[in-house]
Write a protein that holds these residues in place. Structure first.
Motif, short mmCIF file in Angstrom:
data_model
loop_
_atom_site.label_atom_id
_atom_site.label_comp_id
_atom_site.label_asym_id
_atom_site.label_seq_id
_atom_site.Cartn_x
_atom_site.Cartn_y
_atom_site.Cartn_z
N VAL A 223 0.83 -1.20 0.00
CA VAL A 223 0.00 0.00 0.00
C VAL A 223 0.87 1.25 0.00
O VAL A 223 0.68 2.16 -0.82
CB VAL A 223 -0.95 0.00 1.22
N GLU A 224 1.81 1.33 0.91
CA GLU A 224 2.67 2.51 0.98
C GLU A 224 3.54 2.64 -0.26
O GLU A 224 3.74 3.74 -0.80
CB GLU A 224 3.55 2.44 2.23
N THR A 225 4.07 1.52 -0.75
CA THR A 225 4.93 1.54 -1.94
C THR A 225 4.17 2.08 -3.15
O THR A 225 4.67 2.95 -3.88
CB THR A 225 5.45 0.13 -2.23
N ILE A 226 2.96 1.58 -3.35
CA ILE A 226 2.15 2.01 -4.50
C ILE A 226 1.72 3.46 -4.34
O ILE A 226 1.78 4.25 -5.28
CB ILE A 226 0.93 1.09 -4.67
N ALA A 227 1.28 3.82 -3.14
CA ALA A 227 0.81 5.20 -2.91
C ALA A 227 1.92 6.21 -3.14
O ALA A 227 1.69 7.28 -3.72
CB ALA A 227 0.26 5.32 -1.50
N ARG A 228 3.13 5.89 -2.72
CA ARG A 228 4.27 6.79 -2.96
C ARG A 228 4.49 6.98 -4.46
O ARG A 228 4.72 8.10 -4.93
CB ARG A 228 5.53 6.22 -2.31
N ALA A 229 4.46 5.86 -5.19
CA ALA A 229 4.67 5.94 -6.64
C ALA A 229 3.55 6.73 -7.31
O ALA A 229 3.79 7.51 -8.25
CB ALA A 229 4.75 4.54 -7.23
N TYR A 230 2.33 6.58 -6.81
CA TYR A 230 1.19 7.27 -7.41
C TYR A 230 1.28 8.78 -7.22
O TYR A 230 1.07 9.54 -8.17
CB TYR A 230 -0.11 6.73 -6.80
N VAL A 231 1.56 9.24 -6.00
CA VAL A 231 1.57 10.69 -5.78
C VAL A 231 2.70 11.38 -6.53
O VAL A 231 2.62 12.57 -6.83
CB VAL A 231 1.63 11.03 -4.27
N ARG A 232 3.74 10.63 -6.87
CA ARG A 232 4.82 11.24 -7.66
C ARG A 232 4.33 11.62 -9.06
O ARG A 232 4.93 12.48 -9.71
CB ARG A 232 6.02 10.28 -7.76
N LEU A 262 1.34 -3.68 -9.48
CA LEU A 262 1.60 -5.02 -8.96
C LEU A 262 1.80 -6.02 -10.09
O LEU A 262 2.70 -6.86 -10.03
CB LEU A 262 0.43 -5.46 -8.07
N GLU A 263 0.98 -5.91 -11.14
CA GLU A 263 1.11 -6.86 -12.24
C GLU A 263 2.38 -6.60 -13.06
O GLU A 263 2.99 -7.55 -13.57
CB GLU A 263 -0.14 -6.79 -13.12
N ARG A 264 2.80 -5.36 -13.15
CA ARG A 264 4.02 -5.05 -13.88
C ARG A 264 5.26 -5.56 -13.14
O ARG A 264 6.20 -6.09 -13.74
CB ARG A 264 4.13 -3.55 -14.11
N HIS A 265 5.26 -5.41 -11.82
CA HIS A 265 6.43 -5.78 -11.03
C HIS A 265 6.42 -7.23 -10.55
O HIS A 265 7.48 -7.81 -10.29
CB HIS A 265 6.55 -4.86 -9.82
N HIS A 266 5.22 -7.82 -10.43
CA HIS A 266 5.15 -9.15 -9.80
C HIS A 266 4.26 -10.14 -10.53
O HIS A 266 4.15 -11.29 -10.09
CB HIS A 266 4.60 -9.01 -8.37
N GLY A 267 3.60 -9.72 -11.61
CA GLY A 267 2.53 -10.55 -12.16
C GLY A 267 2.89 -11.39 -13.34
O GLY A 267 3.96 -11.27 -13.95
N ALA A 268 1.95 -12.26 -13.66
CA ALA A 268 2.00 -13.03 -14.90
C ALA A 268 1.27 -12.21 -15.95
O ALA A 268 0.96 -11.04 -15.75
CB ALA A 268 1.33 -14.38 -14.68
N ALA A 269 1.00 -12.80 -17.11
CA ALA A 269 0.26 -12.10 -18.16
C ALA A 269 -1.12 -11.72 -17.63
O ALA A 269 -1.75 -12.46 -16.89
CB ALA A 269 0.14 -12.99 -19.38
N VAL A 270 -1.61 -10.56 -18.01
CA VAL A 270 -2.89 -10.06 -17.51
C VAL A 270 -4.01 -10.42 -18.47
O VAL A 270 -3.98 -10.00 -19.62
CB VAL A 270 -2.83 -8.51 -17.35
N PRO A 271 -4.99 -11.21 -18.03
CA PRO A 271 -6.12 -11.52 -18.92
C PRO A 271 -6.83 -10.24 -19.34
O PRO A 271 -6.93 -9.29 -18.57
CB PRO A 271 -7.04 -12.39 -18.04
#
Length: 294
Positions: A223-232, A262-271
């Motif tokens: 949550v904190e990691t994503i929120a930091r990236a978002y506000v930038r 999350l899908e870009r950094h940790h995911g498989a192909a996105v349906p």
């Protein structure tokens, strides 16, 4: 000393409009001294969204036995017998998520969801639609009040609260197509209509660390990691309310960003059916008329 008039003006300047659906995460300490305290802050928020708007908060429960029953841990029989059963109408809120939520829960006409540990509270025309149903096993993901909040086009207000308080990003964790999500089990005591308390076991996503890399001691969670990236990116609104630096985020946008992150950094192909764009399209549905661990 901040007044009701000055706080109301600050909220308007930040971008809260009459008719908005707003989920608030508040630090009263960060706001500084306010004439009338939490009651004034709540009155200003309700005034800002107006009678056509809805205010929502993450109440949880001050007696939640989440940690005591986590992943097979078990309370002794004496503790289980004496532990109070959760009742949305009377149970207290978890103070770690802010004192304002207790005032919101006690406000006339407030609705509170039935999930003890992840209970949400709301005041306004959409309160019932947001809070019902809320089943065990659907704490912060699909079928939860968070999902309905996002799809109804809500706004997230960090009223002096830090970026790790963007609870809606737990919904992004739940729907993101990533492998090896951490899951947990726990038990909750539910008070039935007959007054009897029954302990119910459930399984859900681990909101304290959706992946191992976000559960390490001393490191920011997802949550904190994503929120930091978002506000930038600067796609949110920012300003001061009273003495607190505050942020206003579009829930659909930040959740779609979180899923993509999350899908870009940790995911498989996105349906195709689960790409973030679909979330945005679903969020355009009209609101019906009338009426967890950050």
């Amino acid at each position: 000393m901040h007044t009701e008039e000055s706080i109301a003006r600050n909220l308007r300047d930040l971008g809260i409009l009459a008719g908005d659906l707003v989920m608030v995460h508040a630090s009263l300490k960060a706001l500084g001294p306010v004439e009338g305290g939490a009651a004034t802050v709540l009155a200003c928020l309700l005034q800002a969204v107006g009678p056509a708007g809805t205010l929502m908060g993450y109440a949880s429960w001050d007696r939640s036995p989440y940690e005591e029953t986590l992943d097979g841990a078990r309370l002794d029989e004496a503790s289980r017998r004496s532990w109070p059963g959760f009742d949305p109408a009377t149970s207290g809120t978890y103070r770690g998520f802010g004192l304002l939520n207790q005032f919101l829960a006690e406000h006339p006409g407030a609705r509170r969801s039935a999930h003890p540990d992840a209970s949400m509270v709301a005041v306004g025309p959409l309160a019932q639609a947001l809070t019902e149903p809320h089943e065990l096993g659907q704490a912060l993901g699909e079928g939860s009040p968070l999902e309905r909040f996002v799809r109804l086009g809500g706004k997230i207000l960090l009223l002096g609260a830090p970026l790790d308080a963007v609870t809606a990003l737990h919904y992004a964790e739940a729907i993101a197509n990533i492998p090896d999500k951490r899951r947990v089990t726990y038990e909750m005591p539910i008070r039935g209509k007959d007054g009897q308390v029954a302990w119910e076991r459930c399984e859900d996503f681990d909101s304290n660390g959706i992946l191992d890399c976000y559960a390490a001691e001393g490191r920011p969670d997802a949550v904190e990691t994503i929120a930091r990236a978002y506000v930038r990116l600067g796609r949110h609104q920012e300003g001061f309310v009273a003495s607190a630096r505050c942020r206003l985020l579009d829930a659909r946008d930040v959740v779609a960003f979180g899923v993509a992150y999350l899908e870009r950094h940790h995911g498989a192909a996105v349906p195709e059916a689960r790409k973030p764009a679909d979330l945005s399209r679903a969020g355009r549905a009209r609101a019906p008329k009338g009426g967890a661990r950050p």
